[in-house]
Design an enzyme around this catalytic site. Structure first.
Site, PDB file in Angstrom:
ATOM      1  N   SER A   1      11.696 -38.407  36.947  1.00 26.11           N
ATOM      2  CA  SER A   1      12.126 -38.352  38.353  1.00 26.11           C
ATOM      3  C   SER A   1      11.222 -39.170  39.270  1.00 26.11           C
ATOM      4  O   SER A   1      10.005 -38.974  39.293  1.00 26.11           O
ATOM      5  CB  SER A   1      12.112 -36.910  38.860  1.00 26.11           C
ATOM      6  OG  SER A   1      12.967 -36.117  38.105  1.00 26.11           O
TER       7      SER A   1
ATOM      8  N   HIS B   1      17.965 -40.310  38.797  1.00 24.64           N
ATOM      9  CA  HIS B   1      17.909 -40.700  37.377  1.00 24.64           C
ATOM     10  C   HIS B   1      18.997 -41.750  37.140  1.00 24.64           C
ATOM     11  O   HIS B   1      20.169 -41.421  37.010  1.00 24.64           O
ATOM     12  CB  HIS B   1      18.169 -39.489  36.474  1.00 24.64           C
ATOM     13  CG  HIS B   1      17.016 -38.553  36.406  1.00 24.64           C
ATOM     14  ND1 HIS B   1      16.110 -38.580  35.376  1.00 24.64           N
ATOM     15  CD2 HIS B   1      16.610 -37.584  37.232  1.00 24.64           C
ATOM     16  CE1 HIS B   1      15.191 -37.660  35.582  1.00 24.64           C
ATOM     17  NE2 HIS B   1      15.473 -37.030  36.702  1.00 24.64           N
TER      18      HIS B   1
ATOM     19  N   HIS C   1      19.073 -33.958  30.952  1.00 25.08           N
ATOM     20  CA  HIS C   1      18.321 -32.704  30.847  1.00 25.08           C
ATOM     21  C   HIS C   1      19.179 -31.603  30.238  1.00 25.08           C
ATOM     22  O   HIS C   1      20.403 -31.580  30.387  1.00 25.08           O
ATOM     23  CB  HIS C   1      17.860 -32.236  32.240  1.00 25.08           C
ATOM     24  CG  HIS C   1      16.947 -33.196  32.918  1.00 25.08           C
ATOM     25  ND1 HIS C   1      17.410 -34.304  33.594  1.00 25.08           N
ATOM     26  CD2 HIS C   1      15.595 -33.225  33.020  1.00 25.08           C
ATOM     27  CE1 HIS C   1      16.376 -34.973  34.089  1.00 25.08           C
ATOM     28  NE2 HIS C   1      15.261 -34.344  33.753  1.00 25.08           N
TER      29      HIS C   1
ATOM     30  N   TYR D   1      19.362 -28.667  31.375  1.00 25.72           N
ATOM     31  CA  TYR D   1      20.017 -27.872  32.428  1.00 25.72           C
ATOM     32  C   TYR D   1      21.342 -28.464  32.878  1.00 25.72           C
ATOM     33  O   TYR D   1      22.136 -27.804  33.538  1.00 25.72           O
ATOM     34  CB  TYR D   1      19.083 -27.659  33.631  1.00 25.72           C
ATOM     35  CG  TYR D   1      18.633 -28.895  34.367  1.00 25.72           C
ATOM     36  CD1 TYR D   1      19.497 -29.623  35.183  1.00 25.72           C
ATOM     37  CD2 TYR D   1      17.307 -29.326  34.282  1.00 25.72           C
ATOM     38  CE1 TYR D   1      19.081 -30.750  35.856  1.00 25.72           C
ATOM     39  CE2 TYR D   1      16.871 -30.458  34.958  1.00 25.72           C
ATOM     40  CZ  TYR D   1      17.767 -31.163  35.737  1.00 25.72           C
ATOM     41  OH  TYR D   1      17.349 -32.282  36.412  1.00 25.72           O
ATOM     42  N   GLU D   2      21.587 -29.721  32.511  1.00 28.24           N
ATOM     43  CA  GLU D   2      22.873 -30.324  32.875  1.00 28.24           C
ATOM     44  C   GLU D   2      23.991 -29.849  31.958  1.00 28.24           C
ATOM     45  O   GLU D   2      25.165 -30.143  32.190  1.00 28.24           O
ATOM     46  CB  GLU D   2      22.765 -31.849  32.814  1.00 28.24           C
ATOM     47  CG  GLU D   2      21.818 -32.401  33.872  1.00 28.24           C
ATOM     48  CD  GLU D   2      21.560 -33.878  33.708  1.00 28.24           C
ATOM     49  OE1 GLU D   2      22.453 -34.667  34.032  1.00 28.24           O
ATOM     50  OE2 GLU D   2      20.457 -34.247  33.250  1.00 28.24           O
TER      51      GLU D   2
ATOM     52  N   ALA E   1       8.134 -35.777  36.355  1.00 31.64           N
ATOM     53  CA  ALA E   1       7.644 -35.183  37.592  1.00 31.64           C
ATOM     54  C   ALA E   1       7.388 -33.716  37.274  1.00 31.64           C
ATOM     55  O   ALA E   1       8.156 -33.098  36.538  1.00 31.64           O
ATOM     56  CB  ALA E   1       8.695 -35.300  38.685  1.00 31.64           C
TER      57      ALA E   1
ATOM     58  N   MET F   1      10.741 -29.776  33.581  1.00 29.82           N
ATOM     59  CA  MET F   1      12.011 -29.450  32.912  1.00 29.82           C
ATOM     60  C   MET F   1      12.382 -30.469  31.838  1.00 29.82           C
ATOM     61  O   MET F   1      13.559 -30.643  31.516  1.00 29.82           O
ATOM     62  CB  MET F   1      13.127 -29.365  33.958  1.00 29.82           C
ATOM     63  CG  MET F   1      12.813 -28.390  35.091  1.00 29.82           C
ATOM     64  SD  MET F   1      14.021 -28.490  36.427  1.00 29.82           S
ATOM     65  CE  MET F   1      13.209 -27.472  37.680  1.00 29.82           C
ATOM     66  N   SER F   2      11.387 -31.122  31.282  1.00 26.23           N
ATOM     67  CA  SER F   2      11.685 -32.138  30.249  1.00 26.23           C
ATOM     68  C   SER F   2      10.505 -32.235  29.292  1.00 26.23           C
ATOM     69  O   SER F   2       9.684 -31.329  29.216  1.00 26.23           O
ATOM     70  CB  SER F   2      11.920 -33.496  30.919  1.00 26.23           C
ATOM     71  OG  SER F   2      10.730 -33.963  31.517  1.00 26.23           O
TER      72      SER F   2
ATOM     73  N   ASN G   1       4.227 -31.791  43.466  1.00 29.98           N
ATOM     74  CA  ASN G   1       4.067 -30.640  44.375  1.00 29.98           C
ATOM     75  C   ASN G   1       3.171 -29.624  43.691  1.00 29.98           C
ATOM     76  O   ASN G   1       3.008 -29.657  42.475  1.00 29.98           O
ATOM     77  CB  ASN G   1       5.436 -30.005  44.672  1.00 29.98           C
ATOM     78  CG  ASN G   1       6.130 -29.567  43.393  1.00 29.98           C
ATOM     79  OD1 ASN G   1       6.708 -30.392  42.670  1.00 29.98           O
ATOM     80  ND2 ASN G   1       6.057 -28.291  43.086  1.00 29.98           N
TER      81      ASN G   1
ATOM     82  N   HIS H   1      13.908 -31.233  45.845  1.00 27.86           N
ATOM     83  CA  HIS H   1      14.093 -32.354  44.911  1.00 27.86           C
ATOM     84  C   HIS H   1      13.763 -33.679  45.609  1.00 27.86           C
ATOM     85  O   HIS H   1      13.174 -34.581  45.011  1.00 27.86           O
ATOM     86  CB  HIS H   1      15.531 -32.351  44.383  1.00 27.86           C
ATOM     87  CG  HIS H   1      15.804 -33.406  43.351  1.00 27.86           C
ATOM     88  ND1 HIS H   1      15.057 -33.515  42.184  1.00 27.86           N
ATOM     89  CD2 HIS H   1      16.708 -34.420  43.301  1.00 27.86           C
ATOM     90  CE1 HIS H   1      15.504 -34.548  41.471  1.00 27.86           C
ATOM     91  NE2 HIS H   1      16.502 -35.108  42.121  1.00 27.86           N
TER      92      HIS H   1
END
Ligand code: HPA
Length: 297
Positions: free
Chosen positions: A35, A66, A88, A90-91, A118, A219-220, A243, A257
């Site tokens: 990201s 992306h 990902h 989550y998709e 990220a 998340m990756s 963050n 995001h």
């Protein structure tokens, strides 16, 4: 569309063949850009680009930030194959689908992969804008059921029971530190926790992950690292800390995001300098460095 829990070897070969037909250079090093980091492909010279949709079985991201294409070309006199964006879990894709690109890289002859992402900072000593080289990971998604290596083992890639003591290549980690120091870039090191997302963590979860020993969360990456190391590739990973994770419910500032993308872009020049130095000095591949070897039936 997203029901491919297990992918047969032939599909990896079909994807690899489609890529091979579109490129004039044989890539040696894979690069996955997370990201906000996609603009790193602008550093690649003499590039061929292939949109993900044009590669059979290749998962494409639906997420803003992306881009979704492969860029193959020259960076520091090395032929790199860069993924501008990744799909990902989550998709809605399976772990086998989101890690298909890594195995395709292997079939194309790539022996080293640099994974970037990220991430939120768990370590209270970190600041937004920091870069962390990944020393090791914690992968609860895989540990508790969604391992990308679940299902029939494809022995041509690696063993049934993959060894994972040194996934993140110690020589490349040292090299990353050396390059960072030479360029006067501050580089953190730590443990990356991979969650499935897409929801950001609650403060109670943040405190739990910190207690587990995590320094950054995203998340990756961990599943990609597992699949790469299983297939005998060297792995190096970087998190851009976009963050700091909020660890109490009194906190006022929220993560977004958009902010993740903004900070990611700010980190790009420093990460590019580190990547260039690592590529420039990347030692030749020594298969004895990797604990996992292919299995032959
Ligand atoms: N949590 C999970 N993933 C992330 C974060 C976060 O705080 N920041 C960027 N990716």
């Amino acid at each position: 569309m997203h029901d491919s829990a297990f992918i047969p070897l032939a599909h990896y070969h079909e994807a690899a063949e489609a890529v091979r037909q579109r490129i004039k250079q044989t890539p040696a090093i894979g690069l996955v850009l997370g990201s906000g980091l996609g603009s790193l492909v602008e550093e690649i010279k003499d590039a061929d680009a292939i949109p993900y949709q044009e590669i059979p079985h290749w998962p494409h991201s639906t997420v803003q930030g992306h881009a979704g294409k492969l860029v193959i070309g020259q960076l520091e006199n090395k032929t790199v194959l860069a993924m501008q964006g990744r799909a990902h879990f989550y998709e809605g894709y399976t772990m086998a689908q989101v890690t298909l690109p890594i195995r395709v890289m292997r079939l194309l002859g790539i022996n080293a992969v640099v994974l970037t992402n990220a991430a939120g900072g768990l370590n209270p000593g970190f600041s937004a804008g920091d870069i962390m080289v990944i020393q090791d990971h914690i992968n609860p998604v895989g540990l508790f059921g969604h391992s990308p290596l679940r299902g029939p083992n494809i022995g041509a890639f690696g063993p049934r029971f993959s060894i994972n003591t040194h996934i993140y290549n110690p020589t490349l980690i040292k090299l990353a530190h050396r390059v960072a120091q030479a360029n006067e870039i501050s580089l953190r090191e730590g443990v990356y926790v991979s969650l499935s997302g897409p929801a950001f963590e609650t403060p109670a979860e943040v405190r739990m992950l910190r207690a587990w020993g995590g320094d950054a969360v995203g998340m990756s990456t961990a599943h990609e690292a597992l699949v790469a190391y299983h297939a005998g590739m060297r792995v190096l990973g970087f998190s851009s800390i976009t963050n700091l994770c909020l660890d109490n419910t009194e906190a006022q500032d929220e993560i977004s995001h958009e902010e993740v993308l903004r900070l990611g872009r700010q980190i790009v020049p420093r990460l590019a300098a580190i990547l260039r130095g690592v590529l420039r000095e990347m030692p030749p591949f020594d298969p004895s460095e990797i604990e996992n070897q292919p299995e032959h039936d």
